[in-house]
Motif scaffolding. Structure first.
Motif, PDB file in Angstrom:
ATOM      1  N   PHE A  25      11.068   1.548  -5.386  1.00 18.63           N
ATOM      2  CA  PHE A  25      11.729   1.398  -6.549  1.00 18.63           C
ATOM      3  C   PHE A  25      10.981   0.620  -7.646  1.00 18.63           C
ATOM      4  CE2 PHE A  25      14.773  -1.106  -9.023  1.00 18.63           C
ATOM      5  CZ  PHE A  25      15.608   0.265  -9.638  1.00 18.63           C
ATOM      6  N   LEU A  26      10.326  -0.556  -7.161  1.00 21.86           N
ATOM      7  CA  LEU A  26       9.730  -1.539  -8.225  1.00 21.86           C
ATOM      8  C   LEU A  26       8.522  -0.749  -9.006  1.00 21.86           C
ATOM      9  CD1 LEU A  26       9.372  -4.232  -9.527  1.00 21.86           C
ATOM     10  CD2 LEU A  26       8.097  -4.976  -7.565  1.00 21.86           C
ATOM     11  N   LEU A  27       7.722  -0.215  -8.147  1.00 23.50           N
ATOM     12  CA  LEU A  27       6.322   0.157  -8.497  1.00 23.50           C
ATOM     13  C   LEU A  27       6.759   1.541  -9.189  1.00 23.50           C
ATOM     14  CD1 LEU A  27       4.073  -0.798  -5.494  1.00 23.50           C
ATOM     15  CD2 LEU A  27       4.605  -1.907  -7.531  1.00 23.50           C
ATOM     16  N   ARG A  28       7.581   2.305  -8.602  1.00 22.52           N
ATOM     17  CA  ARG A  28       7.831   3.575  -9.481  1.00 22.52           C
ATOM     18  C   ARG A  28       8.187   3.326 -10.872  1.00 22.52           C
ATOM     19  NH1 ARG A  28      12.033   5.940 -12.639  1.00 22.52           N
ATOM     20  NH2 ARG A  28      11.632   8.313 -12.475  1.00 22.52           N
ATOM     21  N   ASN A  29       8.948   2.366 -11.038  1.00 26.01           N
ATOM     22  CA  ASN A  29       9.511   1.968 -12.490  1.00 26.01           C
ATOM     23  C   ASN A  29       8.463   1.425 -13.233  1.00 26.01           C
ATOM     24  OD1 ASN A  29      12.046   3.099 -12.039  1.00 26.01           O
ATOM     25  ND2 ASN A  29      12.776   0.937 -11.291  1.00 26.01           N
ATOM     26  N   PHE A  30       7.504   0.830 -12.682  1.00 23.78           N
ATOM     27  CA  PHE A  30       6.341   0.108 -13.429  1.00 23.78           C
ATOM     28  C   PHE A  30       5.200   1.128 -13.734  1.00 23.78           C
ATOM     29  CE2 PHE A  30       2.523  -2.253 -14.158  1.00 23.78           C
ATOM     30  CZ  PHE A  30       2.834  -3.186 -14.643  1.00 23.78           C
ATOM     31  N   GLY A  83       0.802  -1.022  -0.036  1.00 29.30           N
ATOM     32  CA  GLY A  83      -0.027  -0.093  -0.142  1.00 29.30           C
ATOM     33  C   GLY A  83       0.840   1.369  -0.001  1.00 29.30           C
ATOM     34  N   VAL A  84       1.897   1.385   0.988  1.00 26.77           N
ATOM     35  CA  VAL A  84       2.743   2.614   1.064  1.00 26.77           C
ATOM     36  C   VAL A  84       3.623   2.740  -0.209  1.00 26.77           C
ATOM     37  CG1 VAL A  84       4.357   3.580   2.399  1.00 26.77           C
ATOM     38  CG2 VAL A  84       2.569   2.415   3.523  1.00 26.77           C
ATOM     39  N   ALA A  85       3.979   1.427  -0.891  1.00 25.10           N
ATOM     40  CA  ALA A  85       5.143   1.675  -1.760  1.00 25.10           C
ATOM     41  C   ALA A  85       4.038   2.034  -3.180  1.00 25.10           C
ATOM     42  CB  ALA A  85       5.428   0.357  -2.094  1.00 25.10           C
ATOM     43  N   ALA A  86       2.978   1.584  -3.211  1.00 24.95           N
ATOM     44  CA  ALA A  86       2.076   1.869  -4.332  1.00 24.95           C
ATOM     45  C   ALA A  86       1.796   3.420  -4.272  1.00 24.95           C
ATOM     46  CB  ALA A  86       0.718   1.104  -4.497  1.00 24.95           C
ATOM     47  N   LEU A  87       1.570   4.149  -3.315  1.00 25.75           N
ATOM     48  CA  LEU A  87       1.209   5.484  -3.093  1.00 25.75           C
ATOM     49  C   LEU A  87       2.455   6.115  -3.419  1.00 25.75           C
ATOM     50  CD1 LEU A  87      -0.820   5.456   0.098  1.00 25.75           C
ATOM     51  CD2 LEU A  87      -1.623   6.134  -2.180  1.00 25.75           C
ATOM     52  N   ALA A  88       3.578   5.842  -2.700  1.00 29.59           N
ATOM     53  CA  ALA A  88       5.081   6.249  -3.035  1.00 29.59           C
ATOM     54  C   ALA A  88       5.417   6.424  -4.474  1.00 29.59           C
ATOM     55  CB  ALA A  88       6.150   6.123  -2.160  1.00 29.59           C
ATOM     56  N   GLY A  89       5.223   5.189  -5.219  1.00 33.01           N
ATOM     57  CA  GLY A  89       5.600   4.977  -6.459  1.00 33.01           C
ATOM     58  C   GLY A  89       4.773   5.864  -7.307  1.00 33.01           C
ATOM     59  N   TYR A  90       3.527   5.869  -7.234  1.00 37.92           N
ATOM     60  CA  TYR A  90       2.748   6.861  -8.001  1.00 37.92           C
ATOM     61  C   TYR A  90       3.317   8.262  -8.031  1.00 37.92           C
ATOM     62  CZ  TYR A  90      -1.028   9.475 -10.130  1.00 37.92           C
ATOM     63  OH  TYR A  90      -1.827  10.342 -10.538  1.00 37.92           O
ATOM     64  N   ALA A  91       3.761   8.680  -6.584  1.00 38.16           N
ATOM     65  CA  ALA A  91       3.848  10.198  -6.381  1.00 38.16           C
ATOM     66  C   ALA A  91       5.252  10.419  -7.291  1.00 38.16           C
ATOM     67  CB  ALA A  91       4.119  10.471  -4.997  1.00 38.16           C
ATOM     68  N   PHE A  92       6.350   9.474  -7.113  1.00 33.90           N
ATOM     69  CA  PHE A  92       7.492   9.708  -7.727  1.00 33.90           C
ATOM     70  C   PHE A  92       7.640   9.432  -9.215  1.00 33.90           C
ATOM     71  CE2 PHE A  92       9.497   8.289  -3.658  1.00 33.90           C
ATOM     72  CZ  PHE A  92      10.259   9.353  -3.237  1.00 33.90           C
ATOM     73  N   ALA A  93       6.461   8.794  -9.717  1.00 35.19           N
ATOM     74  CA  ALA A  93       6.302   8.634 -11.156  1.00 35.19           C
ATOM     75  C   ALA A  93       5.676   9.715 -11.697  1.00 35.19           C
ATOM     76  CB  ALA A  93       5.753   7.315 -11.434  1.00 35.19           C
ATOM     77  N   TRP A  94       4.619  10.319 -11.080  1.00 37.46           N
ATOM     78  CA  TRP A  94       3.924  11.415 -11.988  1.00 37.46           C
ATOM     79  C   TRP A  94       3.499  12.618 -11.249  1.00 37.46           C
ATOM     80  CZ3 TRP A  94       3.724  10.359 -16.722  1.00 37.46           C
ATOM     81  CH2 TRP A  94       3.926   8.933 -17.255  1.00 37.46           C
ATOM     82  N   LEU A  95       3.789  12.755 -10.016  1.00 33.76           N
ATOM     83  CA  LEU A  95       3.503  13.963  -9.256  1.00 33.76           C
ATOM     84  C   LEU A  95       4.821  14.962  -9.428  1.00 33.76           C
ATOM     85  CD1 LEU A  95       1.315  12.606  -6.284  1.00 33.76           C
ATOM     86  CD2 LEU A  95       0.670  13.493  -8.653  1.00 33.76           C
ATOM     87  N   GLU A  96       4.780  16.096  -9.489  1.00 32.45           N
ATOM     88  CA  GLU A  96       5.887  17.085  -9.362  1.00 32.45           C
ATOM     89  C   GLU A  96       5.879  17.674  -7.953  1.00 32.45           C
ATOM     90  OE1 GLU A  96       7.864  17.651 -11.759  1.00 32.45           O
ATOM     91  OE2 GLU A  96       7.250  16.579 -13.429  1.00 32.45           O
ATOM     92  N   PHE A  97       6.896  17.470  -7.366  1.00 32.47           N
ATOM     93  CA  PHE A  97       6.943  18.279  -6.048  1.00 32.47           C
ATOM     94  C   PHE A  97       8.455  18.665  -5.673  1.00 32.47           C
ATOM     95  CE2 PHE A  97       6.973  13.843  -5.467  1.00 32.47           C
ATOM     96  CZ  PHE A  97       8.035  13.343  -4.510  1.00 32.47           C
ATOM     97  N   PRO A  98       8.783  19.593  -4.952  1.00 37.45           N
ATOM     98  CA  PRO A  98      10.197  19.888  -4.550  1.00 37.45           C
ATOM     99  C   PRO A  98      11.047  18.674  -4.124  1.00 37.45           C
ATOM    100  CG  PRO A  98       8.733  21.479  -4.073  1.00 37.45           C
ATOM    101  CD  PRO A  98       7.929  20.508  -4.243  1.00 37.45           C
ATOM    102  N   GLY A  99      12.305  18.552  -4.685  1.00 39.96           N
ATOM    103  CA  GLY A  99      13.246  17.458  -4.101  1.00 39.96           C
ATOM    104  C   GLY A  99      12.870  16.032  -4.535  1.00 39.96           C
TER     105      GLY A  99
END
Length: 282
Positions: free
Chosen positions: A163-168, A94-110
């Motif tokens: 790492f896995l879900l962000r790349n997917f 659950g947490v990795a899915a949320l973080a993976g989506y944020a790292f893949a498609w959301l723009e935020f500082p850092g």
């Protein structure tokens, strides 16, 4: 187009199939031996090998499993394993899915810097965090509890999961997400209704990896769990240390510990293969 055809023909050849059958038999034989040993009495196991029960099925009975179910310590250890493995898997996915989506498609500082930190955490050995985390858990009252074991596994499982879900998720076509936004979909709705269904193979793969790792873990549980919260791996190790080669207890306990991950793997096998193969063929 010729290369996949040649590979398919090669994999379909009789020689390759025979080799795969041989490899499967090599892997299945220890499992079959453990199952048959768990169904034989301790006297029969001491007298001869497990293979003799194939020609003498009268040796097989469920007495060892009845004795195992009567052992309250091992039964509690089994449920402790479930209470550790299932919440850990759910939290990590659950947490990795949320973080993976944020790292893949959301723009935020850092964002890129934080993702590099996550990737860097992949190379941190588990052994480095054992002592400081043990001191921290002791200070906050989590040492020797199921919750402490769960939190440790979640912390060390998240970097790989993110790492896995962000790349997917990054492989999802941008046009699809932009079309969903034009239709009035918010980020949370896009994540639930679009990203999660498309990411089901990767989510299933992560869930299998995490569940198998936690279910079979003994190092973390040996340090962070006490006698009332120890999982099945630690309980079986304790039985072996106390009673030596007590095959009447160890064999059914070991088979029970082994069969649950097998059931989970085969239940999600289709999604697991899709997740492993995702992105390999365009």
């Amino acid at each position: 187009m010729n290369r996949p055809t040649r590979v398919t023909r090669w994999l379909g050849s009789t020689a390759v199939q025979s080799l795969l059958v041989l490899v499967a038999l090599v892997w299945i034989t220890p499992l079959a031996g453990l199952l048959l040993s768990s169904l034989r009495s301790e006297r029969d196991n001491a007298a001869d090998g497990w293979w003799t029960s194939i020609v003498e099925p009268s040796q097989l009975s469920l007495d060892n499993y009845r004795a195992l179910l009567d052992d309250s310590g091992l039964v509690q250890a089994f449920w402790n394993t479930v209470l550790i493995s299932v919440p850990t898997t759910v939290l990590v996915v659950g947490v990795a899915a949320l973080a993976g989506y944020a790292f893949a498609w959301l723009e935020f500082p850092g964002r890129d810097g934080l993702f590099l930190v996550v990737v860097g955490l992949l190379v941190v050995p588990v052994q480095i965090g054992l002592l400081p985390v043990a001191k921290l858990f002791g200070a906050v009252g989590l040492f020797g509890t199921v919750a402490g074991v769960v939190l440790f596994h979640v912390a060390y499982g998240l970097p790989f999961g993110v790492f896995l879900l962000r790349n997917f998720f990054a492989e999802i076509p941008r046009e699809m997400l932009e079309a969903a936004r034009l239709d009035g979909g918010g980020e949370w709705r896009i994540f639930r209704r679009l990203v999660l269904p498309l990411g089901r193979p990767a989510l299933a793969s992560l869930a299998i990896f995490q569940f198998l790792w936690v279910w079979n873990d003994m190092l973390v549980a040996l340090l962070f769990a006490d006698g009332e919260s120890q999982p099945l791996t630690v309980a079986l190790q304790s039985q072996m240390r106390q009673f030596g080669s007590n095959i009447g207890v160890l064999a059914p306990g070991a088979f029970l510990s082994l069969v649950v991950p097998l059931v989970v793997f085969f239940a999600f096998q289709k999604h697991f293969v899709q997740g492993v193969m995702a992105g390999s063929v365009k």
